[in-house]
Design a protein around this motif. Sequence first.
Motif, PDB file in Angstrom:
ATOM      1  N   TRP A  39       0.827  -1.205   0.000  1.00 41.05           N
ATOM      2  CA  TRP A  39       0.000   0.000   0.000  1.00 41.05           C
ATOM      3  C   TRP A  39       0.862   1.255   0.000  1.00 41.05           C
ATOM      4  O   TRP A  39       1.738   1.407   0.842  1.00 41.05           O
ATOM      5  N   PRO A  40       0.607   2.191  -0.931  1.00 39.87           N
ATOM      6  CA  PRO A  40       1.299   3.486  -0.858  1.00 39.87           C
ATOM      7  C   PRO A  40       0.911   4.211   0.424  1.00 39.87           C
ATOM      8  O   PRO A  40      -0.201   4.039   0.927  1.00 39.87           O
ATOM      9  N   ALA A  41       1.825   5.001   0.946  1.00 41.50           N
ATOM     10  CA  ALA A  41       1.496   5.812   2.121  1.00 41.50           C
ATOM     11  C   ALA A  41       0.333   6.729   1.767  1.00 41.50           C
ATOM     12  O   ALA A  41       0.289   7.313   0.686  1.00 41.50           O
ATOM     13  N   GLN A  42      -0.629   6.835   2.676  1.00 40.38           N
ATOM     14  CA  GLN A  42      -1.777   7.671   2.369  1.00 40.38           C
ATOM     15  C   GLN A  42      -1.401   9.146   2.421  1.00 40.38           C
ATOM     16  O   GLN A  42      -0.503   9.553   3.158  1.00 40.38           O
ATOM     17  N   LYS A  43      -2.088   9.924   1.608  1.00 39.05           N
ATOM     18  CA  LYS A  43      -1.898  11.364   1.590  1.00 39.05           C
ATOM     19  C   LYS A  43      -3.056  11.984   2.360  1.00 39.05           C
ATOM     20  O   LYS A  43      -4.219  11.800   1.991  1.00 39.05           O
ATOM     21  N   THR A  44      -2.761  12.661   3.442  1.00 34.39           N
ATOM     22  CA  THR A  44      -3.818  13.240   4.266  1.00 34.39           C
ATOM     23  C   THR A  44      -3.800  14.762   4.176  1.00 34.39           C
ATOM     24  O   THR A  44      -2.796  15.374   3.823  1.00 34.39           O
ATOM     25  N   PHE A  45      -4.929  15.339   4.506  1.00 34.35           N
ATOM     26  CA  PHE A  45      -5.068  16.787   4.551  1.00 34.35           C
ATOM     27  C   PHE A  45      -5.846  17.150   5.803  1.00 34.35           C
ATOM     28  O   PHE A  45      -6.828  16.488   6.150  1.00 34.35           O
TER      29      PHE A  45
END
Length: 275
Positions: A39-45
């Motif tokens: 799994w790619p690291a998630q991108k959070t905002f």
Amino acid sequence: MSRHRLSKKGRYIAWGTAAAVVAAGGVVWAQSSMAATTWPAQKTFTGRAFDTCTAPSQAAMKAWKADGYYGGAAVYVGGRNRGCAQPNLTASWVKAASTSGWRIVPIYVGAQPPCQTGTKSEKLSATTAASLGASDGKDAVAKAAALGMRTGSAIYLDMESYDITNTSCNNAVLTYVRAFSKSLRDKTYRAGYYGFSTSSAKAVATAANRTDLPGNLWYALWDGKATTTTDWPWSTTLYTDHSRAHQYQANSKETRKGYTLTVDRDYWDGPVAIV
């Protein structure tokens, strides 16, 4: 979400007549923990975001970004119940918005509950819930990928208000949601879910069986509070570690740097698209 599903009046009626919110315990497994090596690291905002029925022009997006009030923008990538045409929403639009600093949130308006009032292009049933959820999940991934949203992105399933005390209807909805979420995760996309705090979101947040439910919850609670904590309606153990979003105001007409849009206001603390 101005006119893409129910009218503003209809949405308030549906919301106001739903059951009261109750607290629920339980733990949601972080989706990033599953098959962590692939799994790619998630991108959070974390910050203010908006959603609007039709993706704005690039000029409007540029102007609103310069204004600085919002940092995230939710767009409707597909689903048979999507309510507006999307002449601006292309892969180049997504890339330009992301490059300019916007954090993009993809929404998919899939099948709606059998007990929901009104005519919908696609409604689920007890017999079709699993198959529809799986096929809609695959379609959501295909639509997001075509717009340049890569694996590891979160996609939020839009489920409008319905009577969650109707057991057969609620069970069918949860079957559909589980199939949709599993279909996303099979393609290495993170599952998110939009719903009302007194109905569709509550059904997911309070479900006793948490197998294959979405790992990120975006709840509509129009109290004007830009937070995902102080008015969180359920157990504090649910949807932790950047897994929440809150739609806190609907149908806000705003002019920023000369461009006027009618948007819903959100406060975000969760994953977004990876572009």
